[in-house]
Design a protein around this motif. Structure first.
Motif, PDB file in Angstrom:
ATOM      1  N   LYS A  76       0.828  -1.197   0.000  1.00  0.00           N
ATOM      2  CA  LYS A  76       0.000   0.000   0.000  1.00  0.00           C
ATOM      3  C   LYS A  76       0.868   1.255   0.000  1.00  0.00           C
ATOM      4  O   LYS A  76       2.019   1.225   0.399  1.00  0.00           O
ATOM      5  CB  LYS A  76      -0.875   0.049   1.260  1.00  0.00           C
ATOM      6  CG  LYS A  76      -1.873  -1.058   1.389  1.00  0.00           C
ATOM      7  CD  LYS A  76      -2.840  -0.851   2.543  1.00  0.00           C
ATOM      8  CE  LYS A  76      -2.177  -0.550   3.855  1.00  0.00           C
ATOM      9  NZ  LYS A  76      -3.079  -0.511   4.997  1.00  0.00           N
ATOM     10  N   PHE A 101       1.024   5.234   1.556  1.00  0.00           N
ATOM     11  CA  PHE A 101       0.584   5.958   2.743  1.00  0.00           C
ATOM     12  C   PHE A 101       1.072   7.383   2.613  1.00  0.00           C
ATOM     13  O   PHE A 101       2.250   7.620   2.325  1.00  0.00           O
ATOM     14  CB  PHE A 101       1.157   5.310   4.012  1.00  0.00           C
ATOM     15  CG  PHE A 101       0.551   5.816   5.284  1.00  0.00           C
ATOM     16  CD1 PHE A 101      -0.595   5.244   5.793  1.00  0.00           C
ATOM     17  CD2 PHE A 101       1.124   6.872   5.975  1.00  0.00           C
ATOM     18  CE1 PHE A 101      -1.163   5.704   6.968  1.00  0.00           C
ATOM     19  CE2 PHE A 101       0.571   7.348   7.145  1.00  0.00           C
ATOM     20  CZ  PHE A 101      -0.581   6.761   7.648  1.00  0.00           C
ATOM     21  N   GLN A 113      -4.570   5.705   1.927  1.00  0.00           N
ATOM     22  CA  GLN A 113      -4.714   6.052   3.333  1.00  0.00           C
ATOM     23  C   GLN A 113      -3.598   7.002   3.731  1.00  0.00           C
ATOM     24  O   GLN A 113      -2.532   7.015   3.121  1.00  0.00           O
ATOM     25  CB  GLN A 113      -4.655   4.811   4.211  1.00  0.00           C
ATOM     26  CG  GLN A 113      -5.811   3.884   4.040  1.00  0.00           C
ATOM     27  CD  GLN A 113      -5.691   2.671   4.968  1.00  0.00           C
ATOM     28  OE1 GLN A 113      -4.637   2.379   5.494  1.00  0.00           O
ATOM     29  NE2 GLN A 113      -6.795   1.990   5.156  1.00  0.00           N
ATOM     30  N   GLN A 164      -2.293  10.195   6.983  1.00  0.00           N
ATOM     31  CA  GLN A 164      -2.427  10.840   8.281  1.00  0.00           C
ATOM     32  C   GLN A 164      -2.021  12.298   8.157  1.00  0.00           C
ATOM     33  O   GLN A 164      -1.001  12.623   7.547  1.00  0.00           O
ATOM     34  CB  GLN A 164      -1.548  10.130   9.310  1.00  0.00           C
ATOM     35  CG  GLN A 164      -1.843  10.503  10.728  1.00  0.00           C
ATOM     36  CD  GLN A 164      -1.169   9.544  11.714  1.00  0.00           C
ATOM     37  OE1 GLN A 164      -0.782   8.445  11.359  1.00  0.00           O
ATOM     38  NE2 GLN A 164      -1.032   9.984  12.926  1.00  0.00           N
ATOM     39  N   LYS A 187       6.127   6.884  12.213  1.00  0.00           N
ATOM     40  CA  LYS A 187       6.272   5.638  12.981  1.00  0.00           C
ATOM     41  C   LYS A 187       5.133   4.682  12.668  1.00  0.00           C
ATOM     42  O   LYS A 187       5.357   3.493  12.447  1.00  0.00           O
ATOM     43  CB  LYS A 187       6.328   5.933  14.474  1.00  0.00           C
ATOM     44  CG  LYS A 187       6.542   4.688  15.323  1.00  0.00           C
ATOM     45  CD  LYS A 187       6.665   5.030  16.786  1.00  0.00           C
ATOM     46  CE  LYS A 187       6.900   3.862  17.690  1.00  0.00           C
ATOM     47  NZ  LYS A 187       6.542   2.540  17.252  1.00  0.00           N
ATOM     48  N   ASN A 188       3.900   5.186  12.602  1.00  0.00           N
ATOM     49  CA  ASN A 188       2.750   4.335  12.271  1.00  0.00           C
ATOM     50  C   ASN A 188       2.901   3.718  10.889  1.00  0.00           C
ATOM     51  O   ASN A 188       2.626   2.528  10.696  1.00  0.00           O
ATOM     52  CB  ASN A 188       1.445   5.139  12.335  1.00  0.00           C
ATOM     53  CG  ASN A 188       1.049   5.497  13.738  1.00  0.00           C
ATOM     54  OD1 ASN A 188       1.498   4.895  14.703  1.00  0.00           O
ATOM     55  ND2 ASN A 188       0.205   6.501  13.864  1.00  0.00           N
ATOM     56  N   ALA A 189       3.331   4.512   9.926  1.00  0.00           N
ATOM     57  CA  ALA A 189       3.503   4.008   8.567  1.00  0.00           C
ATOM     58  C   ALA A 189       4.606   2.955   8.506  1.00  0.00           C
ATOM     59  O   ALA A 189       4.462   1.930   7.833  1.00  0.00           O
ATOM     60  CB  ALA A 189       3.809   5.158   7.616  1.00  0.00           C
ATOM     61  N   ASP A 229       5.612   1.036  10.925  1.00  0.00           N
ATOM     62  CA  ASP A 229       5.207  -0.152  11.678  1.00  0.00           C
ATOM     63  C   ASP A 229       4.198  -1.021  10.921  1.00  0.00           C
ATOM     64  O   ASP A 229       4.062  -2.199  11.209  1.00  0.00           O
ATOM     65  CB  ASP A 229       4.609   0.238  13.033  1.00  0.00           C
ATOM     66  CG  ASP A 229       5.660   0.743  14.012  1.00  0.00           C
ATOM     67  OD1 ASP A 229       6.862   0.523  13.771  1.00  0.00           O
ATOM     68  OD2 ASP A 229       5.262   1.365  15.022  1.00  0.00           O
ATOM     69  N   ASP A 230       3.488  -0.429   9.961  1.00  0.00           N
ATOM     70  CA  ASP A 230       2.491  -1.159   9.180  1.00  0.00           C
ATOM     71  C   ASP A 230       3.206  -1.904   8.054  1.00  0.00           C
ATOM     72  O   ASP A 230       3.641  -1.303   7.076  1.00  0.00           O
ATOM     73  CB  ASP A 230       1.454  -0.185   8.614  1.00  0.00           C
ATOM     74  CG  ASP A 230       0.326  -0.877   7.894  1.00  0.00           C
ATOM     75  OD1 ASP A 230       0.458  -2.071   7.524  1.00  0.00           O
ATOM     76  OD2 ASP A 230      -0.710  -0.205   7.676  1.00  0.00           O
ATOM     77  N   LYS A 231       3.318  -3.193   8.178  1.00  0.00           N
ATOM     78  CA  LYS A 231       4.077  -4.000   7.218  1.00  0.00           C
ATOM     79  C   LYS A 231       3.399  -4.099   5.856  1.00  0.00           C
ATOM     80  O   LYS A 231       4.001  -4.589   4.901  1.00  0.00           O
ATOM     81  CB  LYS A 231       4.338  -5.397   7.784  1.00  0.00           C
ATOM     82  CG  LYS A 231       5.170  -5.378   9.053  1.00  0.00           C
ATOM     83  CD  LYS A 231       6.485  -4.655   8.842  1.00  0.00           C
ATOM     84  CE  LYS A 231       7.296  -4.603  10.114  1.00  0.00           C
ATOM     85  NZ  LYS A 231       8.322  -3.598  10.105  1.00  0.00           N
ATOM     86  N   THR A 232       2.142  -3.644   5.737  1.00  0.00           N
ATOM     87  CA  THR A 232       1.475  -3.654   4.437  1.00  0.00           C
ATOM     88  C   THR A 232       1.783  -2.399   3.632  1.00  0.00           C
ATOM     89  O   THR A 232       1.472  -2.326   2.453  1.00  0.00           O
ATOM     90  CB  THR A 232      -0.061  -3.789   4.598  1.00  0.00           C
ATOM     91  OG1 THR A 232      -0.576  -2.637   5.263  1.00  0.00           O
ATOM     92  CG2 THR A 232      -0.418  -5.048   5.361  1.00  0.00           C
ATOM     93  N   VAL A 233       2.404  -1.391   4.263  1.00  0.00           N
ATOM     94  CA  VAL A 233       2.761  -0.157   3.576  1.00  0.00           C
ATOM     95  C   VAL A 233       4.110  -0.350   2.890  1.00  0.00           C
ATOM     96  O   VAL A 233       5.102  -0.702   3.523  1.00  0.00           O
ATOM     97  CB  VAL A 233       2.827   1.039   4.559  1.00  0.00           C
ATOM     98  CG1 VAL A 233       3.382   2.275   3.864  1.00  0.00           C
ATOM     99  CG2 VAL A 233       1.456   1.322   5.142  1.00  0.00           C
TER     100      VAL A 233
END
Length: 65
Positions: A2, A4, A21, A23, A36-38, A40-44
């Motif tokens: 994905k 981000f 998606q 932020q 950090k959120n991006a 940590d998301d392994k689908t990004v």
């Protein structure tokens, strides 16, 4: 994989209309948390950061260049 987006409200909204998606980040703490959120998301697979937001966390962004 994905995309981000991290940026201002208008940019995140525009990318959101295309199904990306993201932020909103208006300060260094928000930008740091969004990155950090991006990360940590392994689908990004691809993180897009507006220039203005990247300047808020330049040391972290430069780490990935």
């Amino acid at each position: 994989m994905k995309f981000f987006i991290i940026g201002d409200e208008e940019t995140v909204l525009g990318f959101g209309m295309a199904g990306v998606q993201g932020q909103i980040a208006s300060g260094p703490d928000e930008a740091d948390a969004a990155l950090k959120n991006a990360l940590d998301d392994k689908t990004v697979g691809i993180i897009i950061i507006t220039e203005r937001v990247a300047e808020l966390i330049r040391d972290k962004v430069d780490h990935f260049i």
